[in-house]
Design an enzyme around this catalytic site. Structure first.
Site, PDB file in Angstrom:
ATOM      1  N   GLY A  96      27.218  17.244 -29.392  1.00  0.00           N
ATOM      2  CA  GLY A  96      27.159  15.784 -29.429  1.00  0.00           C
ATOM      3  C   GLY A  96      25.756  15.295 -29.720  1.00  0.00           C
ATOM      4  O   GLY A  96      24.845  16.077 -30.036  1.00  0.00           O
ATOM      5  N   ASP A 108      37.530  23.310 -24.660  1.00  0.00           N
ATOM      6  CA  ASP A 108      37.678  22.051 -23.925  1.00  0.00           C
ATOM      7  C   ASP A 108      37.471  22.347 -22.436  1.00  0.00           C
ATOM      8  O   ASP A 108      38.195  23.177 -21.875  1.00  0.00           O
ATOM      9  CB  ASP A 108      39.086  21.503 -24.183  1.00  0.00           C
ATOM     10  CG  ASP A 108      39.225  20.074 -23.684  1.00  0.00           C
ATOM     11  OD1 ASP A 108      38.770  19.785 -22.553  1.00  0.00           O
ATOM     12  OD2 ASP A 108      39.783  19.254 -24.430  1.00  0.00           O
ATOM     13  N   GLY A 152      33.007  25.422 -10.865  1.00  0.00           N
ATOM     14  CA  GLY A 152      33.527  26.762 -10.556  1.00  0.00           C
ATOM     15  C   GLY A 152      32.752  27.832 -11.321  1.00  0.00           C
ATOM     16  O   GLY A 152      32.402  28.886 -10.776  1.00  0.00           O
ATOM     17  N   TYR A 206      35.893   6.029 -17.334  1.00  0.00           N
ATOM     18  CA  TYR A 206      34.536   6.562 -17.497  1.00  0.00           C
ATOM     19  C   TYR A 206      33.697   6.284 -16.249  1.00  0.00           C
ATOM     20  O   TYR A 206      33.094   7.192 -15.683  1.00  0.00           O
ATOM     21  CB  TYR A 206      33.921   5.896 -18.725  1.00  0.00           C
ATOM     22  CG  TYR A 206      32.561   6.428 -19.133  1.00  0.00           C
ATOM     23  CD1 TYR A 206      32.440   7.648 -19.805  1.00  0.00           C
ATOM     24  CD2 TYR A 206      31.403   5.691 -18.881  1.00  0.00           C
ATOM     25  CE1 TYR A 206      31.195   8.118 -20.212  1.00  0.00           C
ATOM     26  CE2 TYR A 206      30.161   6.157 -19.284  1.00  0.00           C
ATOM     27  CZ  TYR A 206      30.061   7.368 -19.955  1.00  0.00           C
ATOM     28  OH  TYR A 206      28.823   7.825 -20.353  1.00  0.00           O
ATOM     29  N   LYS A 226      32.876   9.159 -13.737  1.00  0.00           N
ATOM     30  CA  LYS A 226      31.499   9.639 -13.520  1.00  0.00           C
ATOM     31  C   LYS A 226      31.113   9.518 -12.046  1.00  0.00           C
ATOM     32  O   LYS A 226      30.284  10.287 -11.553  1.00  0.00           O
ATOM     33  CB  LYS A 226      30.529   8.838 -14.393  1.00  0.00           C
ATOM     34  CG  LYS A 226      30.663   9.124 -15.890  1.00  0.00           C
ATOM     35  CD  LYS A 226      30.012  10.448 -16.268  1.00  0.00           C
ATOM     36  CE  LYS A 226      30.009  10.655 -17.777  1.00  0.00           C
ATOM     37  NZ  LYS A 226      29.279  11.871 -18.189  1.00  0.00           N
TER      38      LYS A 226
HETATM   39  P1  NAD Z   1      28.612  12.287 -27.493  1.00  0.00           P
HETATM   40  O1  NAD Z   1      29.986  11.719 -27.550  1.00  0.00           O
HETATM   41  O2  NAD Z   1      27.850  12.412 -28.763  1.00  0.00           O
HETATM   42  O3  NAD Z   1      28.630  13.720 -26.797  1.00  0.00           O
HETATM   43  C1  NAD Z   1      29.622  14.183 -25.952  1.00  0.00           C
HETATM   44  C2  NAD Z   1      29.986  15.583 -26.403  1.00  0.00           C
HETATM   45  O4  NAD Z   1      30.953  16.127 -25.509  1.00  0.00           O
HETATM   46  C3  NAD Z   1      30.631  15.601 -27.792  1.00  0.00           C
HETATM   47  O5  NAD Z   1      30.041  16.635 -28.556  1.00  0.00           O
HETATM   48  C4  NAD Z   1      32.104  15.883 -27.503  1.00  0.00           C
HETATM   49  O6  NAD Z   1      32.743  16.546 -28.571  1.00  0.00           O
HETATM   50  C5  NAD Z   1      32.013  16.711 -26.260  1.00  0.00           C
HETATM   51  N1  NAD Z   1      33.208  16.636 -25.410  1.00  0.00           N
HETATM   52  C6  NAD Z   1      33.882  15.537 -25.004  1.00  0.00           C
HETATM   53  N2  NAD Z   1      34.898  15.878 -24.189  1.00  0.00           N
HETATM   54  C7  NAD Z   1      34.861  17.238 -24.091  1.00  0.00           C
HETATM   55  C8  NAD Z   1      35.658  18.189 -23.395  1.00  0.00           C
HETATM   56  N3  NAD Z   1      36.695  17.809 -22.652  1.00  0.00           N
HETATM   57  N4  NAD Z   1      35.336  19.491 -23.513  1.00  0.00           N
HETATM   58  C9  NAD Z   1      34.293  19.897 -24.276  1.00  0.00           C
HETATM   59  N5  NAD Z   1      33.508  19.035 -24.954  1.00  0.00           N
HETATM   60  C10 NAD Z   1      33.797  17.728 -24.871  1.00  0.00           C
HETATM   61  O7  NAD Z   1      27.812  11.410 -26.443  1.00  0.00           O
HETATM   62  P2  NAD Z   1      26.304  11.452 -25.925  1.00  0.00           P
HETATM   63  O8  NAD Z   1      25.775  10.096 -26.085  1.00  0.00           O
HETATM   64  O9  NAD Z   1      25.577  12.595 -26.509  1.00  0.00           O
HETATM   65  O10 NAD Z   1      26.539  11.680 -24.374  1.00  0.00           O
HETATM   66  C11 NAD Z   1      26.345  12.921 -23.741  1.00  0.00           C
HETATM   67  C12 NAD Z   1      26.504  12.766 -22.238  1.00  0.00           C
HETATM   68  O11 NAD Z   1      25.549  11.828 -21.753  1.00  0.00           O
HETATM   69  C13 NAD Z   1      27.880  12.266 -21.814  1.00  0.00           C
HETATM   70  O12 NAD Z   1      28.273  12.929 -20.641  1.00  0.00           O
HETATM   71  C14 NAD Z   1      27.638  10.807 -21.511  1.00  0.00           C
HETATM   72  O13 NAD Z   1      28.527  10.328 -20.543  1.00  0.00           O
HETATM   73  C15 NAD Z   1      26.206  10.826 -21.020  1.00  0.00           C
HETATM   74  N6  NAD Z   1      25.555   9.511 -21.219  1.00  0.00           N
HETATM   75  C16 NAD Z   1      25.161   9.096 -22.469  1.00  0.00           C
HETATM   76  C17 NAD Z   1      24.574   7.837 -22.624  1.00  0.00           C
HETATM   77  C18 NAD Z   1      24.092   7.321 -23.953  1.00  0.00           C
HETATM   78  O14 NAD Z   1      23.607   6.202 -24.017  1.00  0.00           O
HETATM   79  N7  NAD Z   1      24.135   8.065 -25.026  1.00  0.00           N
HETATM   80  C19 NAD Z   1      24.418   7.017 -21.510  1.00  0.00           C
HETATM   81  C20 NAD Z   1      24.856   7.464 -20.267  1.00  0.00           C
HETATM   82  C21 NAD Z   1      25.410   8.730 -20.129  1.00  0.00           C
HETATM   83  N1  UDP Z   2      36.444  28.387 -13.032  1.00  0.00           N
HETATM   84  C1  UDP Z   2      36.076  28.558 -14.347  1.00  0.00           C
HETATM   85  N2  UDP Z   2      35.196  29.558 -14.654  1.00  0.00           N
HETATM   86  C2  UDP Z   2      34.706  30.416 -13.730  1.00  0.00           C
HETATM   87  C3  UDP Z   2      35.078  30.223 -12.385  1.00  0.00           C
HETATM   88  C4  UDP Z   2      35.958  29.201 -12.064  1.00  0.00           C
HETATM   89  O1  UDP Z   2      36.481  27.806 -15.222  1.00  0.00           O
HETATM   90  O2  UDP Z   2      33.925  31.313 -14.104  1.00  0.00           O
HETATM   91  C5  UDP Z   2      37.366  27.322 -12.701  1.00  0.00           C
HETATM   92  C6  UDP Z   2      38.608  27.823 -12.040  1.00  0.00           C
HETATM   93  O3  UDP Z   2      39.684  27.640 -12.953  1.00  0.00           O
HETATM   94  C7  UDP Z   2      38.798  26.940 -10.816  1.00  0.00           C
HETATM   95  C8  UDP Z   2      37.658  25.953 -10.852  1.00  0.00           C
HETATM   96  O4  UDP Z   2      36.714  26.474 -11.768  1.00  0.00           O
HETATM   97  O5  UDP Z   2      39.991  26.214 -10.904  1.00  0.00           O
HETATM   98  C9  UDP Z   2      37.002  25.781  -9.507  1.00  0.00           C
HETATM   99  O6  UDP Z   2      36.529  27.035  -9.047  1.00  0.00           O
HETATM  100  P1  UDP Z   2      36.254  27.290  -7.522  1.00  0.00           P
HETATM  101  O7  UDP Z   2      35.800  28.714  -7.384  1.00  0.00           O
HETATM  102  O8  UDP Z   2      35.363  26.259  -6.995  1.00  0.00           O
HETATM  103  O9  UDP Z   2      37.621  27.023  -6.843  1.00  0.00           O
HETATM  104  P2  UDP Z   2      38.934  27.880  -6.671  1.00  0.00           P
HETATM  105  O10 UDP Z   2      38.990  28.902  -7.761  1.00  0.00           O
HETATM  106  O11 UDP Z   2      38.758  28.486  -5.328  1.00  0.00           O
HETATM  107  O12 UDP Z   2      40.013  26.857  -6.755  1.00  0.00           O
END
Ligand code: NAD
Ligand code: UDP
Ligand code: UDP
Length: 312
Positions: free
Chosen positions: A11, A57, A104, A147, A151
């Site tokens: 991002g 993701d 985790g 959001y 957060k």
């Molecule tokens: P951005 O949208 O460019 O970056 C976010 C990145 O996260 C993107 O690359 C997107 O593809 C990725 N992403 C989103 N959901 C995802 C998921 N579920 N799994 C994996 N990747 C995922 O935005 P940014 O401005 O670079 O913001 C980055 C962080 O900073 C965010 O957490 C945002 O909340 C925080 N933030 C930004 C601002 C700002 O003004 N830019 C202000 C406050 C907080």
């Molecule tokens: N988790 C993960 N990567 C890791 C370890 C954990 O994505 O290397 C995830 C896992 O799926 C779990 C979550 O993180 O649901 C929270 O982990 P935690 O050990 O805190 O809790 P628990 O496994 O005991 O629910």
């Protein structure tokens, strides 16, 4: 050399953070689902042997058992109102299920983890400027709640993993940050105005334009984030942003002037829940991290304008 995971690393802010970490000599694992991130933000890093990209993701668990992870920066979450409201339920999932997965992962590796929180946790603030002690004014049912409340609960989860599992946590509250590589159609004010001005289209002011924001240039932002991560004891939450407050109308006029544009201002409805004033109190960051922004708005805007010219 530390091994550092950056979620949301493709991002806008994340890509600058990956660059900074590589410059500091760290090994970087960028995890992103490319929802609002772009491969072109990190293309230039892919040839670096210390950089690895994983398309993933964070709503799904992530196991990196072949690595020894030292630090995790959790940025994965869409940041612009247009994108985070497009699939509000997924936004809440990223901030709850996604955050739990990354906590985790940190717990399994005994890694230090930082949450990218936001000024939005203060909602439409009744205290001005906002200090970290202010508890906020958030409507849990507004279109921004996925959001804002997401957060907030992420901060709760971080704090509880610290209390319950002694995890080393960091929480940074970011205020409006801008610069090159902002996603061009994500509706944020700086990218919208610069693109509209460059294309000679009307500049869309929402409401009367007298609402304020305070804009931090992206490299100042990541310098502050890096300092917090590497501070031995200070966990935050800490505001990182630029306290230079400006109205949205003044911002529009400045961008028109800097781009020498013929664009005119037009007024549109203010989106529901749009905060009226926002400005960080950064005294805690100055005291604990010896950090303050050094890039003024004109310098940062010029770099942003140059970037958007180059991609148009
Ligand atoms: P951005 O949208 O460019 O970056 C976010 C990145 O996260 C993107 O690359 C997107 O593809 C990725 N992403 C989103 N959901 C995802 C998921 N579920 N799994 C994996 N990747 C995922 O935005 P940014 O401005 O670079 O913001 C980055 C962080 O900073 C965010 O957490 C945002 O909340 C925080 N933030 C930004 C601002 C700002 O003004 N830019 C202000 C406050 C907080
Ligand atoms: N988790 C993960 N990567 C890791 C370890 C954990 O994505 O290397 C995830 C896992 O799926 C779990 C979550 O993180 O649901 C929270 O982990 P935690 O050990 O805190 O809790 P628990 O496994 O005991 O629910
Ligand atoms: N804004 C505007 N015109 C636009 C885009 C945004 O007037 O084309 C306003 C928006 O209503 C808000 C401010 O600019 O008051 C900042 O909006 P942005 O979406 O960048 O961030 P946030 O509201 O999250 O601070």
């Amino acid at each position: 050399m530390k091994t550092v995971v950056v979620t949301g690393g493709a991002g806008f802010i994340g890509s600058f953070l990956c660059e900074k970490l590589l410059d500091e000599g760290e090994k970087v694992i960028c995890v992103d689902n490319l929802f609002t991130g772009q491969k072109r933000n990190i293309n230039h890093l892919l040839k670096n042997k210390n950089f690895k990209f994983i398309h993933h993701d964070i709503i799904d668990p992530l196991f990196l058992d072949d690595e020894v992870i030292d630090q995790i920066y959790n940025l994965a979450c869409p940041a612009s109102p247009v994108h985070y409201q497009k699939n509000a339920v997924r936004t809440t999932k990223a901030n709850t299920l996604g955050v739990i997965n990354m906590l985790g992962l940190a717990k399994r590796h005994q890694a230090r983890i930082m949450q990218f929180s936001t000024s939005e946790i203060y909602g439409d603030p009744l205290e001005h400027p906002q200090k970290e002690t202010y508890r906020g004014n958030v409507d849990c049912r507004s279109p921004r709640a996925c959001y804002e409340e997401g957060k907030r609960v992420a901060e709760t989860l971080f704090t509880d993993y610290h209390r319950q599992h002694s995890l080393e946590i960091k929480i940074v509250r970011i205020f409006n940050t801008y610069g090159p590589r902002m996603f061009k159609d994500d509706g944020r004010v700086v990218s919208n105005f610069v693109l509209q001005a460059l294309r000679g289209e009307p500049i869309t002011i929402y409401g009367d334009g007298l609402q304020t924001r305070s804009f931090c240039y992206v490299t100042d932002q990541v310098d502050g984030d890096y300092k917090l991560m590497n501070h031995p004891t200070f966990t935050g939450p800490v505001n990182i942003g630029n306290p230079n407050e400006i109205t949205i109308k003044e911002l529009a006029e400045k961008i028109i002037e800097m781009t020498d544009s013929k664009s005119k201002l037009i007024y549109k409805d203010l989106p529901e829940g749009d905060p009226t004033r926002r400005k960080p109190d950064i005294s805690l960051a100055k005291k604990m991290l010896n950090w303050e922004p050094t890039t003024d708005l004109e310098t940062g805007l010029q770099k942003t304008i140059d970037y958007f010219k180059s991609i148009l």
